[in-house]
Design a protein around this motif. Structure first.
Motif, mmCIF file in Angstrom:
data_model
loop_
_atom_site.group_PDB
_atom_site.id
_atom_site.type_symbol
_atom_site.label_atom_id
_atom_site.label_comp_id
_atom_site.label_asym_id
_atom_site.label_seq_id
_atom_site.Cartn_x
_atom_site.Cartn_y
_atom_site.Cartn_z
ATOM 1 N N VAL A 1 39.666 43.278 32.991
ATOM 2 C CA VAL A 1 39.130 44.542 32.172
ATOM 3 C C VAL A 1 39.345 44.336 30.705
ATOM 4 O O VAL A 1 40.329 43.836 30.210
ATOM 5 C CB VAL A 1 39.591 45.791 32.773
ATOM 6 C CG1 VAL A 1 41.100 45.937 32.667
ATOM 7 C CG2 VAL A 1 38.893 46.806 32.105
ATOM 8 N N ASN A 2 38.600 44.690 29.668
ATOM 9 C CA ASN A 2 38.758 44.728 28.342
ATOM 10 C C ASN A 2 39.265 46.290 28.056
ATOM 11 O O ASN A 2 38.305 47.056 28.304
ATOM 12 C CB ASN A 2 37.640 44.183 27.565
ATOM 13 C CG ASN A 2 37.751 44.052 26.130
ATOM 14 O OD1 ASN A 2 38.263 45.307 25.456
ATOM 15 N ND2 ASN A 2 37.670 43.111 25.508
ATOM 16 N N ILE A 3 40.281 46.386 27.495
ATOM 17 C CA ILE A 3 40.538 47.618 27.249
ATOM 18 C C ILE A 3 41.380 47.749 25.783
ATOM 19 O O ILE A 3 42.143 46.947 25.312
ATOM 20 C CB ILE A 3 41.821 48.321 28.117
ATOM 21 C CG1 ILE A 3 42.199 49.857 27.723
ATOM 22 C CG2 ILE A 3 42.972 47.630 28.269
ATOM 23 C CD1 ILE A 3 42.780 50.647 29.028
ATOM 24 N N GLY A 4 40.554 48.520 24.830
ATOM 25 C CA GLY A 4 40.964 48.479 23.535
ATOM 26 C C GLY A 4 40.587 47.379 22.816
ATOM 27 O O GLY A 4 41.434 46.977 21.887
ATOM 28 N N GLY A 5 39.651 46.492 23.363
ATOM 29 C CA GLY A 5 39.406 45.037 22.503
ATOM 30 C C GLY A 5 40.316 43.931 23.095
ATOM 31 O O GLY A 5 40.134 42.837 22.502
ATOM 32 N N LYS A 6 41.271 44.086 24.205
ATOM 33 C CA LYS A 6 41.928 43.156 24.672
ATOM 34 C C LYS A 6 41.903 42.664 26.158
ATOM 35 O O LYS A 6 41.608 43.914 27.063
ATOM 36 C CB LYS A 6 43.486 43.493 24.582
ATOM 37 C CG LYS A 6 43.873 43.391 23.300
ATOM 38 C CD LYS A 6 45.370 43.934 23.256
ATOM 39 C CE LYS A 6 45.974 43.917 21.844
ATOM 40 N NZ LYS A 6 47.426 44.251 21.759
ATOM 41 N N ASN A 7 41.290 41.570 26.529
ATOM 42 C CA ASN A 7 41.257 41.394 28.023
ATOM 43 C C ASN A 7 42.667 41.463 28.675
ATOM 44 O O ASN A 7 43.413 40.631 28.161
ATOM 45 C CB ASN A 7 40.289 40.114 28.121
ATOM 46 C CG ASN A 7 38.934 39.935 28.052
ATOM 47 O OD1 ASN A 7 38.627 41.347 27.497
ATOM 48 N ND2 ASN A 7 38.207 38.964 28.015
ATOM 49 N N VAL A 8 42.630 41.753 29.813
ATOM 50 C CA VAL A 8 43.846 41.736 30.767
ATOM 51 C C VAL A 8 43.314 41.749 31.893
ATOM 52 O O VAL A 8 42.473 42.309 32.471
ATOM 53 C CB VAL A 8 44.811 43.095 30.529
ATOM 54 C CG1 VAL A 8 44.084 44.299 30.846
ATOM 55 C CG2 VAL A 8 45.961 42.847 31.390
ATOM 56 N N THR A 9 43.882 40.559 32.984
ATOM 57 C CA THR A 9 43.759 40.290 34.296
ATOM 58 C C THR A 9 44.790 40.897 35.221
ATOM 59 O O THR A 9 46.225 40.926 34.912
ATOM 60 C CB THR A 9 43.752 38.973 34.512
ATOM 61 O OG1 THR A 9 42.540 38.236 33.492
ATOM 62 C CG2 THR A 9 43.392 38.692 35.884
ATOM 63 N N VAL A 10 44.507 41.718 36.177
ATOM 64 C CA VAL A 10 45.423 42.522 36.969
ATOM 65 C C VAL A 10 45.042 42.344 38.408
ATOM 66 O O VAL A 10 43.876 42.357 39.126
ATOM 67 C CB VAL A 10 45.000 44.034 36.707
ATOM 68 C CG1 VAL A 10 46.220 44.998 37.487
ATOM 69 C CG2 VAL A 10 45.148 44.347 35.282
ATOM 70 N N PRO A 11 46.026 41.714 39.193
ATOM 71 C CA PRO A 11 45.796 41.628 40.574
ATOM 72 C C PRO A 11 45.605 42.657 41.430
ATOM 73 O O PRO A 11 46.155 43.877 41.111
ATOM 74 C CB PRO A 11 47.247 40.773 40.952
ATOM 75 C CG PRO A 11 48.133 41.266 40.141
ATOM 76 C CD PRO A 11 47.351 41.689 38.832
ATOM 77 N N LEU A 12 45.069 42.742 42.589
ATOM 78 C CA LEU A 12 44.754 43.917 43.598
ATOM 79 C C LEU A 12 46.152 44.547 43.622
ATOM 80 O O LEU A 12 47.224 43.722 44.210
ATOM 81 C CB LEU A 12 44.084 43.384 44.685
ATOM 82 C CG LEU A 12 43.794 44.458 45.867
ATOM 83 C CD1 LEU A 12 42.729 45.362 45.357
ATOM 84 C CD2 LEU A 12 43.220 43.668 46.880
ATOM 85 N N ASP A 13 46.211 45.724 43.698
ATOM 86 C CA ASP A 13 47.513 46.214 43.894
ATOM 87 C C ASP A 13 48.551 46.085 43.000
ATOM 88 O O ASP A 13 49.866 46.362 43.209
ATOM 89 C CB ASP A 13 48.090 46.304 45.601
ATOM 90 C CG ASP A 13 47.072 46.943 46.464
ATOM 91 O OD1 ASP A 13 46.475 48.152 46.132
ATOM 92 O OD2 ASP A 13 46.889 46.315 47.424
ATOM 93 N N GLY A 14 48.264 45.238 42.003
ATOM 94 C CA GLY A 14 49.437 44.973 40.900
ATOM 95 C C GLY A 14 49.306 45.885 39.658
ATOM 96 O O GLY A 14 48.252 46.667 39.661
ATOM 97 N N GLN A 15 49.851 45.657 38.724
ATOM 98 C CA GLN A 15 49.972 46.500 37.458
ATOM 99 C C GLN A 15 50.112 45.498 36.322
ATOM 100 O O GLN A 15 51.080 44.754 36.240
ATOM 101 C CB GLN A 15 50.833 47.647 37.373
ATOM 102 C CG GLN A 15 50.911 48.675 36.253
ATOM 103 C CD GLN A 15 51.567 49.753 36.399
ATOM 104 O OE1 GLN A 15 51.529 50.660 37.385
ATOM 105 N NE2 GLN A 15 52.765 49.975 35.918
ATOM 106 N N GLU A 16 49.467 45.734 35.186
ATOM 107 C CA GLU A 16 49.627 45.165 33.888
ATOM 108 C C GLU A 16 49.671 46.064 32.847
ATOM 109 O O GLU A 16 49.146 47.296 32.956
ATOM 110 C CB GLU A 16 48.591 43.891 33.904
ATOM 111 C CG GLU A 16 48.538 42.834 34.746
ATOM 112 C CD GLU A 16 49.805 42.054 34.742
ATOM 113 O OE1 GLU A 16 50.391 41.841 33.537
ATOM 114 O OE2 GLU A 16 50.388 41.378 35.553
ATOM 115 N N GLN A 17 50.308 45.633 31.656
ATOM 116 C CA GLN A 17 50.315 46.399 30.344
ATOM 117 C C GLN A 17 49.399 45.872 29.497
ATOM 118 O O GLN A 17 49.640 44.559 29.271
ATOM 119 C CB GLN A 17 51.663 46.905 29.797
ATOM 120 C CG GLN A 17 51.649 47.793 29.103
ATOM 121 C CD GLN A 17 53.080 48.224 28.674
ATOM 122 O OE1 GLN A 17 54.188 47.983 29.106
ATOM 123 N NE2 GLN A 17 53.214 49.188 27.838
ATOM 124 N N SER A 18 48.661 46.720 28.532
ATOM 125 C CA SER A 18 47.897 46.297 27.561
ATOM 126 C C SER A 18 48.016 47.323 26.456
ATOM 127 O O SER A 18 47.604 48.260 26.321
ATOM 128 C CB SER A 18 46.391 46.015 27.934
ATOM 129 O OG SER A 18 45.698 45.571 26.700
#
Length: 114
Positions: free
Chosen positions: A70-87
């Protein structure tokens, strides 16, 4: 120790921004809980899926069976299913990936209590 009233005053600009973006969301299904600073967004797959959430634009870039980019606020971040990442200031969690849609939980980490 910060009082509940002070936290509310500090969070007021975020709440005002969130209220404005909830009413200005794209056609994607967006459900925000303003007291927790958390939004659940359902993106349709196979289309140019975008939403305005918590004052930023979020766009589904790619989804596989096990990850979402997902691109959020101009940054791409890849998140695994049932996982969490910070952007930046946002936490992104993948709640569900189906052939038809992707459900993400996007939060700011700001909690408003009384």
């Amino acid at each position: 120790m910060i009082s509940a009233k002070t936290r509310l005053l500090l969070a007021a600009p975020l709440l005002a921004l969130a209220l404005g973006t909830v009413s200005a969301c794209s056609s994607e299904n967006t459900d925000c809980a303003l007291t927790t600073g958390t939004c659940t967004v359902t993106f349709d797959r196979g289309v140019d899926a975008k939403a305005s959430v918590l004052g930023v634009d979020a766009q589904l870039v790619e989804a596989t069976d096990t990850t979402v980019t997902v691109n959020i606020g101009g940054k791409n971040v890849t998140v695994p299913l049932d996982g969490q990442e910070q952007s930046g200031d946002f936490n992104i969690r993948v709640k569900s990936i189906t052939p038809d849609n992707v459900i993400l939980e996007i939060s700011t980490g700001v909690t408003v209590t009384e």
